[in-house]
Structures are given as structure tokens and as C-alpha cells.
Design a protein around this motif. Sequence first.
Motif, PDB file in Angstrom:
ATOM      1  N   PHE A  56      24.559  51.375-152.013  1.00 42.35           N
ATOM      2  CA  PHE A  56      23.150  51.640-151.715  1.00 42.35           C
ATOM      3  C   PHE A  56      22.806  52.921-152.489  1.00 42.35           C
ATOM      4  O   PHE A  56      23.378  53.978-152.223  1.00 42.35           O
ATOM      5  N   PRO A  57      21.917  52.858-153.463  1.00 40.75           N
ATOM      6  CA  PRO A  57      21.760  53.972-154.407  1.00 40.75           C
ATOM      7  C   PRO A  57      21.003  55.180-153.867  1.00 40.75           C
ATOM      8  O   PRO A  57      20.122  55.740-154.527  1.00 40.75           O
ATOM      9  N   TYR A  58      21.377  55.644-152.685  1.00 45.25           N
ATOM     10  CA  TYR A  58      20.719  56.835-152.152  1.00 45.25           C
ATOM     11  C   TYR A  58      20.987  58.094-152.974  1.00 45.25           C
ATOM     12  O   TYR A  58      20.179  59.035-152.908  1.00 45.25           O
ATOM     13  N   PRO A  59      22.091  58.171-153.782  1.00 48.66           N
ATOM     14  CA  PRO A  59      22.203  59.354-154.653  1.00 48.66           C
ATOM     15  C   PRO A  59      21.037  59.498-155.623  1.00 48.66           C
ATOM     16  O   PRO A  59      20.732  60.603-156.067  1.00 48.66           O
ATOM     17  N   SER A  60      20.356  58.393-155.943  1.00 47.88           N
ATOM     18  CA  SER A  60      19.124  58.455-156.729  1.00 47.88           C
ATOM     19  C   SER A  60      17.895  58.542-155.837  1.00 47.88           C
ATOM     20  O   SER A  60      16.993  59.360-156.065  1.00 47.88           O
ATOM     21  N   PHE A  61      17.873  57.727-154.790  1.00 46.80           N
ATOM     22  CA  PHE A  61      16.696  57.675-153.917  1.00 46.80           C
ATOM     23  C   PHE A  61      16.442  58.996-153.199  1.00 46.80           C
ATOM     24  O   PHE A  61      15.314  59.247-152.763  1.00 46.80           O
ATOM     25  N   THR A  62      17.463  59.821-153.055  1.00 47.44           N
ATOM     26  CA  THR A  62      17.256  61.109-152.389  1.00 47.44           C
ATOM     27  C   THR A  62      16.181  61.931-153.079  1.00 47.44           C
ATOM     28  O   THR A  62      15.537  62.772-152.458  1.00 47.44           O
ATOM     29  N   GLY A  63      15.970  61.670-154.381  1.00 42.18           N
ATOM     30  CA  GLY A  63      14.971  62.424-155.127  1.00 42.18           C
ATOM     31  C   GLY A  63      13.542  61.988-154.907  1.00 42.18           C
ATOM     32  O   GLY A  63      12.608  62.653-155.376  1.00 42.18           O
ATOM     33  N   ILE A  64      13.328  60.880-154.203  1.00 48.18           N
ATOM     34  CA  ILE A  64      11.963  60.390-153.988  1.00 48.18           C
ATOM     35  C   ILE A  64      11.200  61.366-153.091  1.00 48.18           C
ATOM     36  O   ILE A  64      11.734  61.872-152.107  1.00 48.18           O
ATOM     37  N   SER A  65       9.965  61.608-153.430  1.00 56.09           N
ATOM     38  CA  SER A  65       9.157  62.561-152.685  1.00 56.09           C
ATOM     39  C   SER A  65       8.892  62.066-151.267  1.00 56.09           C
ATOM     40  O   SER A  65       8.953  60.868-150.979  1.00 56.09           O
ATOM     41  N   GLU A  66       8.577  63.010-150.386  1.00 60.49           N
ATOM     42  CA  GLU A  66       8.282  62.664-148.990  1.00 60.49           C
ATOM     43  C   GLU A  66       7.119  61.680-148.901  1.00 60.49           C
ATOM     44  O   GLU A  66       7.167  60.706-148.146  1.00 60.49           O
ATOM     45  N   LEU A 121      10.446  59.117-162.347  1.00 58.45           N
ATOM     46  CA  LEU A 121      10.474  57.656-162.290  1.00 58.45           C
ATOM     47  C   LEU A 121      11.855  57.114-162.644  1.00 58.45           C
ATOM     48  O   LEU A 121      12.358  56.192-162.000  1.00 58.45           O
ATOM     49  N   VAL A 122      12.485  57.677-163.668  1.00 58.67           N
ATOM     50  CA  VAL A 122      13.788  57.191-164.126  1.00 58.67           C
ATOM     51  C   VAL A 122      14.891  57.575-163.151  1.00 58.67           C
ATOM     52  O   VAL A 122      15.720  56.759-162.760  1.00 58.67           O
ATOM     53  N   GLN A 123      14.896  58.841-162.739  1.00 57.49           N
ATOM     54  CA  GLN A 123      16.005  59.343-161.927  1.00 57.49           C
ATOM     55  C   GLN A 123      15.924  58.916-160.465  1.00 57.49           C
ATOM     56  O   GLN A 123      16.950  58.574-159.864  1.00 57.49           O
ATOM     57  N   ALA A 124      14.727  58.942-159.898  1.00 54.67           N
ATOM     58  CA  ALA A 124      14.578  58.710-158.457  1.00 54.67           C
ATOM     59  C   ALA A 124      14.090  57.297-158.158  1.00 54.67           C
ATOM     60  O   ALA A 124      14.864  56.439-157.727  1.00 54.67           O
ATOM     61  N   LEU A 125      12.823  57.026-158.370  1.00 58.77           N
ATOM     62  CA  LEU A 125      12.263  55.727-158.010  1.00 58.77           C
ATOM     63  C   LEU A 125      12.939  54.579-158.758  1.00 58.77           C
ATOM     64  O   LEU A 125      13.288  53.562-158.171  1.00 58.77           O
ATOM     65  N   GLY A 126      13.126  54.733-160.065  1.00 64.45           N
ATOM     66  CA  GLY A 126      13.717  53.664-160.856  1.00 64.45           C
ATOM     67  C   GLY A 126      15.220  53.569-160.727  1.00 64.45           C
ATOM     68  O   GLY A 126      15.799  52.534-161.055  1.00 64.45           O
ATOM     69  N   HIS A 127      15.872  54.641-160.275  1.00 65.89           N
ATOM     70  CA  HIS A 127      17.333  54.758-160.153  1.00 65.89           C
ATOM     71  C   HIS A 127      18.075  54.114-161.321  1.00 65.89           C
ATOM     72  O   HIS A 127      19.079  53.430-161.164  1.00 65.89           O
ATOM     73  N   CYS A 128      17.582  54.378-162.540  1.00 63.17           N
ATOM     74  CA  CYS A 128      18.157  53.753-163.734  1.00 63.17           C
ATOM     75  C   CYS A 128      19.606  54.177-163.968  1.00 63.17           C
ATOM     76  O   CYS A 128      20.404  53.404-164.500  1.00 63.17           O
ATOM     77  N   GLY A 129      19.938  55.402-163.568  1.00 59.85           N
ATOM     78  CA  GLY A 129      21.291  55.891-163.779  1.00 59.85           C
ATOM     79  C   GLY A 129      22.343  55.144-162.995  1.00 59.85           C
ATOM     80  O   GLY A 129      23.530  55.197-163.341  1.00 59.85           O
TER      81      GLY A 129
END
Length: 244
Positions: A67-77, A141-149
Amino acid sequence: LGCHTEAKTGATSYAGGRELKTPFGTFYGPNITPHQQAGIGRWSEADFIRAMRHGRRPDGANYFPAFPYPSFTGISEGDLRDLWAYLRTLPASSQASREHELGFFYRWRFLVTFWKWFFFTPGPFVNAPGVSDIVNRGAYLVQALGHCGECHTPRNFLGGPKRSRFLAGGKGPEGKDVANLTPTGLKKWGDRELADFLTTGLTPDGDVPAEAMGEVITNTTGKLTPQDLAAMIAYLRSLPPLPD
């Protein structure tokens, strides 16, 4: 959508069952519809934000980082609240979530705490100083919402991302090759060609991407506004070029 919907005709959207094969075993995306028993209907908004920001279930146990929460953690409140509001509007499905099929030592969720020490930094995305607004928007968008990494950054034997190879491609989920998204991999494409690919799924020579990337284009990048698409491309162009 892709991770929480079975890859078969007539599958109920967001009702879970999609498999992800990894060196640690097979993970199955859970039902995230508002069903009271089978889905997340009993969750509060705070439960959802805790899951996305900190990778924890409502009972406090760790989620596996499939579950890609290491990326999703960056999504704004604000965006997290909007996502939660959207999920509450989905039709409830009674389809039960499947249990993960993991190797013996990988089933213990408390061990994920140690993984987090090395590979997880919780907290919302912060704009980089000295960078244009469009590049910072693209980075978000790339790092958080898109979780491309999560797919385009190679991983070590512990399943942690190799930060020195961020977005440089290699072996992605299920051992399949994924593209280098740094300027090294994109240098042959102009901005218009890249935007067309991320919108239509067609390369400049008329080819189509692999199934997984085609799904990303259909469900995600193909729905971006022109402004956000331009921001993503500007950010990718700003990355240090890394070799394939």
C-alpha cells in the motif's frame, strides 16, 4: 482504481481482489467501498488520514508498504479530505477482501515498524525552495498523488526504494521493466509528444505502452488538466539525468 479493482471483465470498482506479486509474496488490494463489513464503511475520516499519512490501520497495526503510503503521506490535508469524501460516494460492495499470501517471515506487521525507520518519512509534501511554482506542483503530483516512484524507482532486497535511483526505472512490480523517467529516458521526446503519450497512450511512432502503464494513462494521467500535465512534465525535465 487499478490496485483495488480486479483485472477482469465486470469487476466491481474499488471492491478489492487485485493481486500484486512481489518477492515477499502476493498482496491483494482490499475493498475500499463504504460497505460496513466488507469495506471501510466503519472508518472515520481520521482513520483514513492515518492510513494514508502514517500507514496504520484503525486498530493501530502497520500496513504493509505494498500500500503506497510512503508516497501518499505527502498528499495535502485538503486533498486527503477530498479523497475521503469521494470514497464515501461509491456504491457499497459486499465482496470480502482477500488475505495476502506472504512468506512466513513477511506476515508479521510489527516488523514493518523497523522497515519504516529506514524507508518512511511521514508528512505532507513541502515545496522546494528556489524552484518555480509549476515545478513544485509537478513534484507534488509525481511524488505524492501520482506515486510514480512506487513503480519507477528500483528497490533493494528489503523492498526499500533506492533513493539515489529515484524514478530511474529498472525492474518494477512483478519483475517487469519500467521506464527511466529522468531526462535520460525522456530526452528523445518533446513536451508535446510526452503530453500526447500521457493523454492518449500512444507513442510518437504509434506504439502502445505495457498493460500496467496503459491502465495508469486511462485512469490517471489521461484525466489530468493541461496545466497539471505540463507541471508533471516540467518537474520530470528538472530531475538529474540518471543512467538506465
